[in-house]
Design an enzyme around this catalytic site. Structure first.
Site, PDB file in Angstrom:
ATOM      1  CG  ASP A   2      34.132  30.987   2.002  1.00 37.26           C
ATOM      2  OD1 ASP A   2      34.257  32.209   2.014  1.00 37.26           O
ATOM      3  OD2 ASP A   2      34.553  30.250   2.910  1.00 37.26           O
ATOM      4  CE  LYS A  50      57.478  37.780  13.349  1.00 37.43           C
ATOM      5  NZ  LYS A  50      57.308  36.366  13.011  1.00 37.43           N
TER       6      LYS A  50
END
Length: 1018
Positions: free
Chosen positions: A382, A504
Site C-alpha cells: 500500500d 484560495k
C-alpha cells in the site's frame, strides 16, 4: 421453499436474494467468486424521483413503519458478521496435531505397543535386549515433548493474537431515519433499504447511502479507498464508478463535518463493507512455505524410517522366524529415525527469530510467519502510511514565476514570497489542539483536513502562523464548496488598519478571477501568455503527484470598506473579481525517510515491489518514482513530455516501455491471462485507483505465477488481500483492527524498512533451520546402526533406547538451538529468493547426514565400543553371534582369552561399552555442530563468535560427564563409569570430521570439484 426476493442494485430490480454468506461460518466457492466481482450499480446515476420508484419510498416522509418491518423480515438486519481470528482452541490444536506432531504421536504409540508386547516377546525366555521400562519411558518422554512444545508454541502465538472485534466496531449504534414523516432515532441494526436517513458530523454512515441533499458534508473514506484526503460530497453524480462518485456515502465511514440526507440503497452484507467482510471470512490462506517444507521433511523422514524398519523386520523375521522379535527390532529402527527433539528445536528457533523480529518492529502473529517473510518474492505494498509518511506536508512554493523547494528559505524577504506566506497563514480553518501548544510543532495535533494541516504546520515553523492570525483577525469567510471550488477569508490587518481579502482554491479555477499577478518588481497584468505560463507550472507540479492550492488577494480600499464594515457572505457585498494572483503551494504525502534504500535492497535481493494504491495514477507514479518502485520511463512520461493525453500515445510506443501504471478502470477490462501477461511483460508496475476486489485479484494472479506474495495494508479495503496473501502485513499505528486481524504480521512502526529487516531475518532463519536439521539428523545413523548389528550379527547391543533418548532430547537440544543464533554466511540480501525446489530438507542433506557424517559417528562409536570390550578380553571376533548366550542369565560366556564371564559381570562390561559408544556420539556431535555452522565459507573465517553455541558445547560435555560418572545417572540411564582415557576415544574422529569438512568447503569455494558441490552442498 424459494428464497425471498432481494434487490441487489437499481440495475437489477428483482433478483434472488443471496443467502447469508456468514450465517454458517463459511462461504461456498460460487458465493466467494460473486464477492470477488466488483459492484455494478446504477444508484448514483438516478434522480430523486427514480430512487423513490425503485426503492418504494418517499423522500419527504420516508417509509411507513409497517413496510419497514416487512423489509426487515425480508432482507434481514443491517448487521455485519464479526470477523474472528483463529480461536485459541484452533491454535492449540494446530500446535498439538500438526504434521510433525502426528509423526511423534505415532512414535509414542509404537513405544507403548512395544511396552505392552515386551513381556510376550520375552515370554519363555530369560533374555531380553530391551526392558519394557525403556519403551515406557521413551513413549512418555515423546508425549511430554509433544505437549510441552505444543503448549510453548501455543503460548507464543496466543500472546500475539489480540482478541480484536473486527468489523463490528465500524457499525454505529443508532441512526436517524424519517418514517411516516416523523424523524426517529432507531437502532442501526433496524435500518432497511429505502429508509431516508439524516447524517451529521461526528457520526458514522449507517449504511450505503445515496445522498439527496447535503451541506459541507465530508466523510473519511480512507479505510475503504486508501485515500487520506476527506471526500466532499454533493448530490450530483460525479463519476461512473460508484466508489468515486461524490453522491454516495458508505457504511462505516466516519462523518467529519457537515450534514446530509439520503436514501439507503444497501444494508448489512450487501454494503461495500459487508462484501469485504464476506470476502475476508470466506478466503482460505494457502499453506505457508515452511509448513510445506515440514510436510516434505516428514515424508522424507517417514520414508527413510519405514523403509529401513520394514526391511529390517523382514530380514530379522527370515533369520529368526519370530515375528514379535522382528517387530521389536523394527520399532527400534523406526524410533531411532524419529527426531524427538527436533520439534522442540524448530519451535525454539522460530520463537527466537520472532523475538528478533519484534525488536525490529515486526510482530509475528504465528511462528511460521517468520520464515514466510524470508521466502517472499513479491511485495504488494500500500502507498499511504507504508511507503509514505501518511501525513501531508508542503513540498513546493510557487511565486514570481519560480518553483521553490520547501527547504529553500533564501527568498523569505522577497515581496511575492512574503505575500504568499502571509496569505497562506491567514486563509486557514485548521487550528492546533489547545492542549498541544507546548509540544514541538511537528508533534502537535491539528483539527482540520490533511491539506490545511500541512500548510498550518509549515507556516507555523517558518512564519509563526498562529501569531499572524491572532494579529490579523478574520472578519468574514466563505467556506470551501465543491460547487465553486474556492474559499475566501477577509481579515482586518493590524499593520495597515484595512481589510484584506484572500481567495484560495484550485489554481486553474481561481486564476479566472484574477486580472493581475504579483511579482517581485510590481504587479503585472495577467495576459493570456502569462496565464499560459502559470498553468504550465501548475501542470508541472501536478505531474509531480502533488496537490496544488493557488492564492490570490485584494486589498480592500478603506474608503469603500471602513473599519467596522459588515461583510455579508450570502449577498457577497464585496468584490470577488479583479483579484491579483499571488502564487501556489503544493503538498504531497512524502515518502518515508530512506525508503528508496529499502526498495533498492529488495531489488538487489530479487524481490519485486509493487505499489497498489487507491490514489490517482499521476500521484501514484510520482510517489513510485520517489520511492524507487518505478525507475524506468512509462507511457505517462511520454504523454507528459509530448503534452498529449495518455489515450493518444500510439500503441507501438506504449508496447516499448518496461514499466507501467495500471488503473482500476483498466483492470476491470482485464482477464486473468491479460494480467498475467502484463505482470510478466513489465518489470515494474504500479496499480492505481484499485478497489478491494482488484487488490485481491492482483494478489491471486501473482500467486498463480508461483510468487510468494507479501501484502501490506492498513485499511478495511486491504483486508481481503491481507487474508489471501502468503503473508499479510498490517500497520500497527494507523492500521484498522480489521486489517490487523486479517494479517499474519503487524508492523509496529508502520515502516516499510522494517519489512526489509524482516525478510533478512526470515532468510537467515531458513538457512539456520537447514543447519539445525542437518545436525539433528546426523545422530540417527549411530542410533540406528546398533540395532542392525544387534539383529544381524548377534552382537551385544551397542546403544540402548534410553541413551538414544538422552541424545535426542538431552545432549543434542542446546547445540541444535544454538544454531539459530548463527549469523548468515554471506549477504542474504544479495541473492534471489529461494526457489520452490530449494527444500529445507533435500536429497543431499539426507545423504550427508545419514551416509557421510552419520557413518563417521557410527564408526567412532563402534571404535570406542570395541576398545572397551577388548580391554576386558572381548575382541570383536568374540562378540559376533553371541547375543542369545550373552543375554541369557543362566549361561556362561567365554572371552577371547578363554575366561568365563557370568551374566552380571558381562552386563557391567556391556554397560561400560554402551557408555563409551554414547560418549563417542556426544564428542562427534560436538564436531558436527561446529561443521554445521557453515556450509561454504571457512571455519577460520567464520570463527566461534556464536557464544550461545560455545556455551552449549560446554554444557554438552558436562552432560556427557554427568551421565558417565554420576551414580544417580548409572541407575536411571544404565551407564557405567569409564577410565579417563576411554572418555576421549572418539576425539580423533572428531578432528577428522572438522578437517575433512574444511577440505570439502575449500573444494566448493574454489570450484575445484563440481561433483563434491553437487553431492555435499545442501
Amino acid at each position: 421453499m424459494p428464497h425471498p426476493t432481494y434487490r441487489r442494485s437499481s440495475t437489477s430490480l428483482v433478483g434472488p436474494r443471496r443467502p447469508s454468506l456468514l450465517a454458517h461460518g463459511s462461504v461456498d466457492i460460487s458465493e466467494l467468486n460473486l464477492l470477488k466481482e466488483e459492484t455494478h450499480t446504477g444508484d448514483h446515476f438516478l434522480t430523486a424521483a427514480q430512487l423513490e420508484t425503485v426503492y418504494r419510498t418517499n423522500i419527504q416522509t420516508g417509509l411507513t413503519d409497517n413496510f419497514a418491518k416487512e423489509l426487515l423480515v425480508t432482507y434481514g438486519p443491517n448487521a455485519l458478521k464479526e470477523l474472528r481470528g483463529n480461536s485459541y482452541w484452533k491454535i492449540f490444536r494446530h500446535n498439538l496435531f500438526g504434521w510433525f506432531q502426528c509423526v511423534l504421536w505415532v512414535g509414542a504409540i509404537l513405544n507403548f505397543i512395544a511396552f505392552f508386547f515386551a513381556s510376550k516377546i520375552d515370554a519363555g525366555s530369560d533374555s531380553g535386549g530391551h526392558s519394557d521400562k525403556e519403551y515406557l519411558y521413551l513413549g512418555c518422554v515423546i508425549i511430554a515433548t509433544i505437549v510441552g512444545t505444543g503448549v510453548f508454541g501455543f503460548y507464543q502465538e496466543a500472546k500475539n493474537m489480540a482478541v480484536m472485534s473486527g468489523f463490528e466496531k465500524l457499525v454505529p449504534p443508532n441512526a436517524v431515519v424519517i418514517r411516516n414523516g416523523v424523524k426517529k432515532i432507531i437502532p442501526n441494526i433496524n435500518v432497511v433499504i429505502g429508509d431516508i436517513v439524516e447524517m451529521t458530523g461526528g457520526e458514522v454512515v449507517p449504511a450505503d447511502v445515496r445522498i439527496l441533499s447535503c451541506s459541507n458534508f465530508k466523510t473519511d473514506m480512507s479505510s475503504l479507498t486508501g485515500e487520506s484526503e476527506l471526500v466532499q460530497h454533493r448530490p450530483e453524480c460525479t463519476h461512473a464508478n460508484p466508489l468515486e462518485s461524490k453522491n454516495m456515502a458508505y457504511f462505516g465511514c466516519p462523518i467529519v463535518e457537515g450534514s446530509a440526507k439520503g436514501v439507503v440503497v444497501a444494508i448489512g452484507e450487501m454494503t461495500q463493507i459487508g462484501k469485504i467482510a464476506g470476502l475476508v471470512t470466506g478466503l482460505e490462506k494457502e499453506e505457508t512455505p515452511i509448513a510445506k517444507e515440514i510436510t516434505h521433511f516428514i515424508k522424507l523422514i517417514c520414508g527413510v524410517a519405514f523403509v529401513f524398519g520394514i526391511t529390517f523386520f523382514l530380514m530379522v523375521y527370515f533369520i529368526q522366524k519370530h515375528w514379535l522379535s522382528a517387530l521389536q527390532y523394527m520399532l527400534g529402527i523406526i524410533l531411532a529415525n524419529v527426531p524427538e527433539g527436533l520439534i522442540v528445536t524448530l519451535t525454539v528457533c522460530m520463537t527466537l527469530s520472532a523475538k528478533q523480529l519484534k525488536k525490529k518492529n515486526c510482530l509475528a502473529k504465528t511462528l511460521q510467519a517468520v520464515e514466510t517473510l524470508g521466502s517472499t518474492s513479491c511485495i504488494c505494498s500500500d502507498k499511504t502510511g507504508t511507503l509514505t509518511e501518511n501525513q501531508m506536508s508542503v513540498s513546493h512554493l510557487f511565486c514570481d514565476f519560480k518553483i521553490y523547494d520547501k527547504s529553500d528559505h533564501s527568498h523569505v524577504s522577497d515581496p511575492s514570497y512574503s505575500s504568499l506566506c502571509l496569505a497562506a497563514s491567514l486563509n486557514l480553518k485548521a487550528v492546533f489542539v489547545y492542549d498541544n501548544m507546548n509540544l514541538p510543532v511537528e508533534k502537535r495535533k491539528i483539527l482540520g483536513d490533511a491539506s490545511e494541516s500541512a500548510i498550518l504546520r509549515y507556516m507555523e515553523i517558518n512564519r509563526s502562523a498562529t501569531q499572524t492570525r491572532e494579529e490579523n483577525p478574520k472578519e468574514a469567510e466563505i467556506p470551501f464548496s465543491s460547487a465553486y471550488k474556492y474559499q475566501v477569508t477577509i481579515h482586518l490587518m493590524q499593520a495597515t488598519q484595512s481589510y484584506y481579502l484572500i481567495m484560495k482554491g484550485a489554481p486553474e479555477i481561481i486564476i479566472e478571477y484574477c486580472t493581475r499577478v504579483h511579482s517581485d518588481e510590481k504587479e503585472q497584468p495577467l495576459t493570456p501568455q502569462i496565464k499560459k505560463e502559470l498553468k504550465a507550472n501548475f501542470i508541472k507540479l501536478a505531474n509531480m503527484g502533488e496537490r496544488v492550492i493557488g492564492y490570490c488577494d485584494l486589498k480592500l480600499p478603506l474608503s469603500a470598506y471602513p473599519i467596522g464594515y459588515k461583510f455579508d457572505t450570502q449577498q457577497k457585498n464585496f468584490p470577488l473579481e479583479d483579484l491579483a494572483f499571488i502564487g501556489a503551494i503544493s503538498m504531497i504525502d512524502p515518502p518515508r525517510q530512506d525508503i528508496e534504500k529499502s526498495i533498492a535492497l529488495c531489488r538487489q535481493a530479487g524481490i519485486k515491489v509493487i505499489m497498489v494504491t487507491g490514489d490517482h495514477p499521476v500521484t501514484a507514479l510520482a510517489i513510485s518514482r520517489k520511492c524507487g518502485t518505478i525507475t524506468q520511463p512509462t507511457a505517462y512520461d511520454y504523454a507528459f513530455e509530448h503534452h498529449i493525453e495518455l489515450a493518444d500515445v500510439p500503441p507501438h510506443i506504449k508496447s516499448q516501455f518496461k514499466a507501467t501504471v495500471i488503473t482500476g478502470d483498466e483492470l476491470r477490462k482485464m482477464s486473468v491471462n491479460d494480467l498475467k501477461a502484463a505482470q510478466t511483460k513489465y518489470t515494474e508496475i504500479t496499480f492505481a485507483r484499485t478497489s478491494p476486489q482488484q487488490k485481491l485479484f492482483i494478489v491471486e494472479t501473482y500467486q498463480s505465477l508461483k510468487h510468494v506474495v507479501a501484502v501490506t495494508g492498513d485499511g478495511v479495503n486491504d483486508s481481503p488481500a491481507l487474508k489471501k496473501a502468503d503473508i499479510g502485513i498490517a500497520m500497527g499505528i494507523n492500521g484498522t483492527e480489521v486489517s490487523k486481524q486479517a494479517a499474519d504480521m503487524i508492523l509496529l512502526d508502520d515502516n516499510f524498512a522494517s519489512i526489509v529487516l524482516g525478510i533478512k531475518e526470515g532468510r537467515r532463519i531458513f538457512d539456520n533451520l537447514k543447519k539445525t536439521i542437518a545436525y539433528t539428523l546426523t545422530s540417527n545413523t549411530p542410533e540406528m546402526m546398533p540395532f542392525v548389528l544387534y539383529a544381524c550379527l548377534g552382537m551385544p547391543l551397542p546403544l540402548t533406547l534410553m541413551l538414544i533418548l538422552v541424545i535426542n532430547v538431552g545432549t543434542d537440544l542446546l547445540p541444535a538451538m544454538s544454531l539459530a543464533y548463527e549469523d548468515p554466511e554471506e549477504d542474504v540480501m544479495s541473492i534471489p529468493p529461494r526457489k520452490p525446489t530449494d527444500h529445507l530438507v533435500n536429497r543431499v542433506l539426507i545423504f550427508m547426514a545419514y551416509f557421510q557424517v552419520g557413518l563417521i559417528q557410527f564408526f567412532a562409536g563402534m571404535y570406542a565400543y570395541f576398545i572397551v570390550y577388548a580391554q576386558d578380553g572381548f575382541f570383536p571376533s568374540s562378540l559376533i553371534f553371541v547375543r542369545s548366550e550373552w543375554e541369557s542369565k543362566t549361561k556362561v560366556v567365554k572371552d577371547t582369552l578363554g575366561r568365563a564371564w557370568y551374566y552380571d559381570d558381562r552386563k557391567r562390561v556391556e554397560k561400560k561399552a554402551q557408555t563409551a559408544y554414547f560418549v563417542s556420539v556426544c564428542w562427534t556431535q560436538i564436531s558436527d555442530v561446529i561443521i554445521c555452522k557453515t556450509r561454504r565459507i571457512s571455519l577460520l573465517k567464520k570463527g566461534m563468535r556464536n557464544h550461545v553455541l560455545n556455551v552449549s558445547i560446554v554444557i554438552d560435555l558436562i552432560a556427557a560427564v554427568v551421565a558417565t560418572y554420576l551414580p544417580f545417572c548409572h541407575e536411571v540411564f544404565n551407564t557405567e563409569p569409564l577410565s579417563w582415557h576411554d572418555f576421549f576415544l572418539a576425539v580423533p574422529f572428531m578432528v577428522l570430521m572438522i578437517v575433512g569438512d574444511e577440505i570439502r568447503r575449500y573444494l566448493i569455494r574454489n570450484n575445484i570439484s563440481k561433483w563434491v558441490e553437487q553431492e555435499t552442498y545442501y
